[in-house]
Design a protein around this motif. Structure first.
Motif, PDB file in Angstrom:
ATOM      1  N   ASP A  76       0.810  -1.215   0.000  1.00 19.25           N
ATOM      2  CA  ASP A  76       0.000   0.000   0.000  1.00 19.25           C
ATOM      3  C   ASP A  76       0.847   1.271   0.000  1.00 19.25           C
ATOM      4  OD1 ASP A  76       0.956   0.162   2.571  1.00 19.25           O
ATOM      5  OD2 ASP A  76      -1.010   0.370   3.516  1.00 19.25           O
ATOM      6  N   GLN A  77       2.134   1.110  -0.135  1.00 23.05           N
ATOM      7  CA  GLN A  77       3.024   2.266  -0.133  1.00 23.05           C
ATOM      8  C   GLN A  77       3.310   2.747  -1.557  1.00 23.05           C
ATOM      9  OE1 GLN A  77       4.120   3.760   2.795  1.00 23.05           O
ATOM     10  NE2 GLN A  77       2.614   2.304   3.627  1.00 23.05           N
ATOM     11  N   ALA A  78       3.334   4.050  -1.741  1.00 22.89           N
ATOM     12  CA  ALA A  78       3.673   4.620  -3.048  1.00 22.89           C
ATOM     13  C   ALA A  78       5.029   4.084  -3.499  1.00 22.89           C
ATOM     14  CB  ALA A  78       3.706   6.135  -2.968  1.00 22.89           C
ATOM     15  N   GLY A  79       5.095   3.677  -4.746  1.00 26.97           N
ATOM     16  CA  GLY A  79       6.331   3.167  -5.330  1.00 26.97           C
ATOM     17  C   GLY A  79       6.432   1.651  -5.352  1.00 26.97           C
ATOM     18  N   GLU A  80       5.642   0.959  -4.519  1.00 30.36           N
ATOM     19  CA  GLU A  80       5.683  -0.505  -4.539  1.00 30.36           C
ATOM     20  C   GLU A  80       5.136  -1.004  -5.877  1.00 30.36           C
ATOM     21  OE1 GLU A  80       5.263  -2.558  -0.392  1.00 30.36           O
ATOM     22  OE2 GLU A  80       3.660  -1.063  -0.580  1.00 30.36           O
ATOM     23  N   GLN A  81       5.822  -1.971  -6.475  1.00 31.71           N
ATOM     24  CA  GLN A  81       5.441  -2.486  -7.788  1.00 31.71           C
ATOM     25  C   GLN A  81       4.342  -3.543  -7.660  1.00 31.71           C
ATOM     26  OE1 GLN A  81       6.794  -1.568 -10.944  1.00 31.71           O
ATOM     27  NE2 GLN A  81       7.676   0.094  -9.759  1.00 31.71           N
ATOM     28  N   VAL A  82       3.354  -3.459  -8.545  1.00 35.23           N
ATOM     29  CA  VAL A  82       2.217  -4.376  -8.571  1.00 35.23           C
ATOM     30  C   VAL A  82       2.076  -4.905  -9.994  1.00 35.23           C
ATOM     31  CG1 VAL A  82      -0.262  -4.587  -8.199  1.00 35.23           C
ATOM     32  CG2 VAL A  82       1.072  -3.062  -6.755  1.00 35.23           C
ATOM     33  N   THR A  83       1.820  -6.205 -10.127  1.00 36.67           N
ATOM     34  CA  THR A  83       1.594  -6.802 -11.445  1.00 36.67           C
ATOM     35  C   THR A  83       0.100  -7.044 -11.626  1.00 36.67           C
ATOM     36  OG1 THR A  83       3.770  -7.828 -11.458  1.00 36.67           O
ATOM     37  CG2 THR A  83       2.114  -8.756 -12.954  1.00 36.67           C
TER      38      THR A  83
END
Length: 91
Positions: A76-83
């Protein structure tokens, strides 16, 4: 009538603008053939979701990410990568 989609992308979580948490879907106007809102279903880091891709105005769509989905994927943190894998277009 649902239309199949088979589009996978990875994007960082963003926290700014109209939605508390969202992803930018680069190339979405070409992929979807529109700059209007589009309902989709798919998976995010393997977890199923349904959402409305919202037009950003001039560029790509934004994919809002609900708090429950952030908890499910553990991000849930800005910048964390999600596919994301978009599987169907509902509208």
């Amino acid at each position: 009538m649902p239309l199949p989609l088979d589009h996978t992308f990875t994007a960082p979580i963003e926290k700014d603008g109209a939605f508390a948490t969202y992803l930018t879907v680069d190339g979405s106007p070409d992929l979807l053939g529109t700059r209007k809102a589009v309902k989709v279903i798919g998976t995010m880091d393997g977890h199923a979701f349904a959402a409305t891709l919202m037009p950003s105005g001039k560029g790509p769509h934004w994919l809002p990410v609900r708090t429950e989905l952030c908890r499910a994927i553990g991000k849930d943190q800005a910048g964390e990568q999600v596919t994301v894998h978009l599987q169907q277009r509902l509208t």
